[in-house]
Design an enzyme around this catalytic site. Structure first.
Site, PDB file in Angstrom:
ATOM      1  N   ARG A   1       0.224 -10.503  -7.088  1.00  0.00           N
ATOM      2  CA  ARG A   1      -0.362  -9.272  -7.609  1.00  0.00           C
ATOM      3  C   ARG A   1       0.700  -8.449  -8.317  1.00  0.00           C
ATOM      4  NH1 ARG A   1      -3.951  -6.608  -2.896  1.00  0.00           N
ATOM      5  NH2 ARG A   1      -2.932  -4.772  -3.761  1.00  0.00           N
TER       6      ARG A   1
ATOM      7  N   ARG B   1      -9.348   5.533   2.448  1.00  0.00           N
ATOM      8  CA  ARG B   1      -7.895   5.670   2.374  1.00  0.00           C
ATOM      9  C   ARG B   1      -7.468   7.125   2.341  1.00  0.00           C
ATOM     10  NH1 ARG B   1      -6.926   0.301  -0.321  1.00  0.00           N
ATOM     11  NH2 ARG B   1      -4.693  -0.104  -0.327  1.00  0.00           N
TER      12      ARG B   1
ATOM     13  N   ARG C   1       3.765 -12.632  -0.819  1.00  0.00           N
ATOM     14  CA  ARG C   1       2.316 -12.861  -0.776  1.00  0.00           C
ATOM     15  C   ARG C   1       1.809 -13.372  -2.128  1.00  0.00           C
ATOM     16  NH1 ARG C   1      -2.002  -8.140   0.688  1.00  0.00           N
ATOM     17  NH2 ARG C   1      -1.338  -7.162  -1.245  1.00  0.00           N
TER      18      ARG C   1
ATOM     19  N   ARG D   1       3.570   2.360  -2.430  1.00  0.00           N
ATOM     20  CA  ARG D   1       2.288   2.217  -1.723  1.00  0.00           C
ATOM     21  C   ARG D   1       2.432   2.565  -0.245  1.00  0.00           C
ATOM     22  NH1 ARG D   1       1.204  -3.715  -3.131  1.00  0.00           N
ATOM     23  NH2 ARG D   1      -0.634  -3.585  -1.831  1.00  0.00           N
TER      24      ARG D   1
ATOM     25  N   LYS E   1      -5.368  -6.788   6.539  1.00  0.00           N
ATOM     26  CA  LYS E   1      -6.767  -6.327   6.498  1.00  0.00           C
ATOM     27  C   LYS E   1      -7.664  -7.359   5.810  1.00  0.00           C
ATOM     28  CE  LYS E   1      -5.968  -2.452   4.226  1.00  0.00           C
ATOM     29  NZ  LYS E   1      -4.517  -2.452   4.009  1.00  0.00           N
TER      30      LYS E   1
END
Ligand code: AMP
Length: 255
Positions: A198, A128, A165, A209, A53
């Site tokens: 992160r 969300r 990531r 998540r 996204k």
């Protein structure tokens, strides 16, 4: 007795005729039409964490020059600045849970009320929950044109992507250490900021998540499908290919 003045009468008829022709050619705008006038685009990036996204929103921003608003980035900025919102949000984010709707809605609606959003904007990570989606629809109704881009990716690939990531600490640009590494190790290509992992990109938090996504966010696919504004894109392909599919769903501005 009033005197008949042919010139005055002729003049009156010319004025009346011009007014009639004017209202035919340029009908007075209805108040709803005025409000919906520029009908700005609101692009909603939907999809599980790690589907891309942020990457697609950033590419859209570069092409369309409208703000890219990531609720995750806004929250992380609040955490960095140690604001009351940041302190509250951190307890939810660290566990992979969603931040309560009201906090998010207040933060997001304050952001989109700013002048730079008047020509449209890109939402990344919002809405969300069903309540967030309904609140947004109520706010946009008749004033904007929402388009939902649903980025589709299987859970196994999400875990593989997120554990590798890194993101820029300053501008939020994401990189994948295997598939789209930065040119210089640890440094953002765009702004030379520092690349970090992160704190919620660990396997345990990612699993949580994903569960939260399936329970609370995936129902939005059905919600937007019924509104006829949902477009799904397979994200198991290179980001440029995904982008060309995304762009194809965005209406061209009318001249
Ligand atoms: P993201 O950067 O979009 O992956 O978001 C990181 C975290 O911020 C999420 O796991 C949530 O805890 C929180 N968050 C971001 N956007 C929202 C939202 N729209 N509603 C609730 N929580 C959010």
């Amino acid at each position: 007795l009033t005197h008949f003045n042919p010139m005055k009468t002729l003049f009156k008829h010319i004025i009346a005729g011009a007014l009639m022709a004017g209202s035919f050619l340029f009908p007075p705008a209805h108040s709803d039409e005025i409000q919906s006038k520029p009908n700005p685009l609101v692009l909603i990036m939907l999809g599980p964490p790690g589907a891309g996204k942020g990457t697609q929103a950033s590419m859209l921003h570069d092409q369309l020059h409208i703000p890219h608003i990531s609720t995750g980035d806004l929250l992380r900025e609040n955490i960095r600045q140690e604001t009351p919102l940041g302190k509250q949000a951190k307890t939810f984010m660290d566990k992979g849970n969603l931040v309560p709707d009201q906090l998010i809605l207040d933060m997001l609606f304050e952001r989109v009320a700013q002048a730079d959003c008047a020509q449209g904007y890109i939402l990344d990570g919002f809405p969300r929950t069903l309540l967030q989606a309904e609140s947004l629809q109520t706010r946009l109704k008749g004033h904007a044109q929402p388009i939902v881009l649903n980025l589709d990716l299987a859970d196994a690939q999400i875990i593989e992507r997120l554990t590798k990531r890194v993101v820029c600490e300053s501008c939020g640009t994401p990189y994948h250490l295997a598939y789209s590494p930065p040119k210089k190790k640890g440094i953002c290509d765009k702004c030379s900021g520092k690349l970090i992992q992160r704190t919620d990109d660990t396997e345990a938090v990612i699993t949580k998540r994903l569960k939260v996504y399936h329970d609370q966010t995936a129902p939005l696919i059905d919600y937007y499908n019924k509104l006829n504004i949902l477009h799904s894109i397979d994200c198991n392909q290179p980001k440029e290919k995904i982008f060309s599919e995304v762009v194809a769903y965005i209406p061209k501005p009318s001249k």
